[in-house]
Design a protein around this motif. Structure first.
Motif, mmCIF file in Angstrom:
data_model
loop_
_atom_site.group_PDB
_atom_site.id
_atom_site.type_symbol
_atom_site.label_atom_id
_atom_site.label_comp_id
_atom_site.label_asym_id
_atom_site.label_seq_id
_atom_site.Cartn_x
_atom_site.Cartn_y
_atom_site.Cartn_z
ATOM 1 N N GLN A 1 27.076 56.845 67.599
ATOM 2 C CA GLN A 1 26.422 56.800 66.298
ATOM 3 C C GLN A 1 27.186 55.928 65.467
ATOM 4 N N VAL A 2 26.312 54.990 64.675
ATOM 5 C CA VAL A 2 26.677 53.819 63.820
ATOM 6 C C VAL A 2 26.178 54.110 62.596
ATOM 7 N N VAL A 3 26.949 54.040 61.466
ATOM 8 C CA VAL A 3 26.292 54.471 60.195
ATOM 9 C C VAL A 3 26.276 53.226 59.470
ATOM 10 N N ALA A 4 25.064 52.652 58.930
ATOM 11 C CA ALA A 4 25.041 51.282 57.870
ATOM 12 C C ALA A 4 24.820 51.910 56.612
ATOM 13 N N SER A 5 25.534 51.288 55.475
ATOM 14 C CA SER A 5 25.422 51.837 54.119
ATOM 15 C C SER A 5 25.396 50.596 53.253
ATOM 16 N N ALA A 6 24.602 50.730 52.314
ATOM 17 C CA ALA A 6 24.462 49.663 51.393
ATOM 18 C C ALA A 6 24.093 50.419 49.942
ATOM 19 N N GLY A 7 25.187 50.646 49.076
ATOM 20 C CA GLY A 7 24.786 51.326 47.820
ATOM 21 C C GLY A 7 24.718 52.690 48.007
ATOM 22 N N ALA A 8 23.695 53.425 47.636
ATOM 23 C CA ALA A 8 23.374 54.608 47.676
ATOM 24 C C ALA A 8 22.500 54.922 48.922
ATOM 25 N N LEU A 9 22.184 53.965 49.765
ATOM 26 C CA LEU A 9 21.496 54.118 50.832
ATOM 27 C C LEU A 9 22.234 54.086 51.998
ATOM 28 N N SER A 10 21.843 54.811 53.363
ATOM 29 C CA SER A 10 22.454 54.682 54.473
ATOM 30 C C SER A 10 21.641 55.011 55.564
ATOM 31 N N VAL A 11 21.821 54.497 56.905
ATOM 32 C CA VAL A 11 21.197 54.971 57.990
ATOM 33 C C VAL A 11 21.751 55.067 59.091
ATOM 34 N N THR A 12 21.472 56.034 60.117
ATOM 35 C CA THR A 12 22.309 56.318 61.256
ATOM 36 C C THR A 12 21.608 55.661 62.622
ATOM 37 N N PHE A 13 22.276 54.801 63.202
ATOM 38 C CA PHE A 13 21.813 54.536 64.742
ATOM 39 C C PHE A 13 22.362 54.971 65.691
ATOM 40 N N THR A 14 21.671 55.286 66.745
ATOM 41 C CA THR A 14 22.212 55.942 67.939
ATOM 42 C C THR A 14 22.065 55.007 69.128
ATOM 43 N N ALA A 15 23.231 55.169 69.924
ATOM 44 C CA ALA A 15 23.077 54.254 71.225
ATOM 45 C C ALA A 15 24.032 54.987 72.315
ATOM 46 N N THR A 16 23.246 54.848 73.571
ATOM 47 C CA THR A 16 23.927 55.751 74.400
ATOM 48 C C THR A 16 24.646 54.819 75.680
ATOM 49 N N ALA A 17 25.774 55.044 75.964
ATOM 50 C CA ALA A 17 26.412 54.440 76.926
ATOM 51 C C ALA A 17 26.391 55.228 78.225
ATOM 52 N N LEU A 18 25.783 54.740 79.393
ATOM 53 C CA LEU A 18 25.540 55.329 80.641
ATOM 54 C C LEU A 18 26.598 54.838 81.467
ATOM 55 N N ALA A 19 26.878 55.941 82.622
ATOM 56 C CA ALA A 19 28.080 55.232 83.476
ATOM 57 C C ALA A 19 27.388 54.209 84.453
ATOM 58 N N ALA A 20 28.067 53.124 84.920
ATOM 59 C CA ALA A 20 27.482 52.202 85.703
ATOM 60 C C ALA A 20 27.192 52.920 86.972
ATOM 61 N N PRO A 21 26.127 52.376 87.597
ATOM 62 C CA PRO A 21 25.734 52.776 89.121
ATOM 63 C C PRO A 21 26.665 52.414 90.083
ATOM 64 N N GLU A 22 26.986 53.204 90.958
ATOM 65 C CA GLU A 22 27.954 52.912 92.101
ATOM 66 C C GLU A 22 26.946 52.353 93.475
ATOM 67 N N LEU A 23 27.582 51.437 93.914
ATOM 68 C CA LEU A 23 27.038 50.658 94.931
ATOM 69 C C LEU A 23 27.237 51.452 96.224
ATOM 70 N N LEU A 24 26.368 51.472 97.175
ATOM 71 C CA LEU A 24 26.729 52.333 98.348
ATOM 72 C C LEU A 24 27.417 51.331 99.523
ATOM 73 N N THR A 25 28.059 51.769 100.387
ATOM 74 C CA THR A 25 28.834 50.959 101.093
ATOM 75 C C THR A 25 27.662 50.248 102.283
ATOM 76 N N ASP A 26 26.640 50.776 102.471
ATOM 77 C CA ASP A 26 25.781 50.142 103.055
ATOM 78 C C ASP A 26 24.422 49.523 102.380
#
Length: 72
Positions: free
Chosen positions: A41-66
């Motif tokens: 979660q990232v909050v951006a604030s300017a004066g009396a205003l603010s907004v929250t942004f949400t981003a999701t970090a996912l696990a990197a996919p694993e490559l199969l040996t075949d």
């Protein structure tokens, strides 16, 4: 107008903490997500205003040996 950005949950990093708006009133920073899965979660604030942004970090996919790398 200065805009302050801060990470309030989940980790990661921002390339800047405070930026000025441009002629169009826009401001932005670059968020680098954490290496492990998390909801960030990232909050951006300017004066009396603010907004929250949400981003999701996912696990990197694993490559199969075949896995096919060259489509042959």
């Amino acid at each position: 107008m200065p805009v302050t950005f801060s990470i309030t949950a989940g980790g990661g990093s921002l390339n800047d903490r405070e930026v000025m708006t441009d002629a169009s009133g826009l401001a932005g920073v670059v968020l680098t997500l954490p290496s492990k899965p998390a909801t960030v979660q990232v909050v951006a604030s300017a004066g009396a205003l603010s907004v929250t942004f949400t981003a999701t970090a996912l696990a990197a996919p694993e490559l199969l040996t075949d896995s096919v790398f060259d489509a042959v």
